[in-house]
Design an enzyme around this catalytic site. Sequence first.
Site, mmCIF file in Angstrom:
data_model
loop_
_atom_site.group_PDB
_atom_site.id
_atom_site.type_symbol
_atom_site.label_atom_id
_atom_site.label_comp_id
_atom_site.label_asym_id
_atom_site.label_seq_id
_atom_site.Cartn_x
_atom_site.Cartn_y
_atom_site.Cartn_z
ATOM 1 N N LEU A 1 49.440 47.557 41.518
ATOM 2 C CA LEU A 1 49.436 47.926 42.572
ATOM 3 C C LEU A 1 50.837 48.371 43.511
ATOM 4 O O LEU A 1 51.489 47.584 44.081
ATOM 5 C CB LEU A 1 48.908 46.851 43.853
ATOM 6 C CG LEU A 1 47.374 46.470 43.899
ATOM 7 C CD1 LEU A 1 47.230 45.226 44.471
ATOM 8 C CD2 LEU A 1 46.703 47.640 44.522
ATOM 9 N N HIS A 2 51.545 49.628 42.767
ATOM 10 C CA HIS A 2 52.531 50.023 43.233
ATOM 11 C C HIS A 2 52.415 51.379 43.767
ATOM 12 O O HIS A 2 51.558 52.165 43.617
ATOM 13 C CB HIS A 2 53.650 50.162 42.134
ATOM 14 C CG HIS A 2 53.801 48.600 41.486
ATOM 15 N ND1 HIS A 2 54.439 47.932 42.093
ATOM 16 C CD2 HIS A 2 53.368 48.184 40.612
ATOM 17 C CE1 HIS A 2 54.414 46.745 41.181
ATOM 18 N NE2 HIS A 2 53.958 46.872 40.430
ATOM 19 N N ALA A 3 53.165 51.741 45.042
ATOM 20 C CA ALA A 3 53.430 52.861 45.652
ATOM 21 C C ALA A 3 51.962 53.614 45.770
ATOM 22 O O ALA A 3 51.405 52.912 46.840
ATOM 23 C CB ALA A 3 54.177 54.001 44.796
#
Length: 93
Positions: free
Chosen positions: A14-16
């Site tokens: 769950l990044h960028a």
Amino acid sequence: MAERRVNVGWAEGLHARPASIFVRATTASGVPVTIAKAGGDPVNAASMLAVLGLGAQGGEEIVLASDAEGADAALDRLAKLVAEGLEELPETV
């Protein structure tokens, strides 16, 4: 309280971009939702900073929860989004 446990389907976690997709989907659901790493403290799933702050990695288990009306349907859709690493919130489950 409705709850869904799901493994993050996006390889990068769950990044960028995946976090942005998830936060937009949560906001669009109209249901207040929290997200937490398994065993961790829940944070507001509609907050980009809170979701990024989790540092959830691909394959890691997260917990989505809500006690609002319509929570089951919203959590089912969000869980599908996260588990399958989709590009947008599914209309139906």
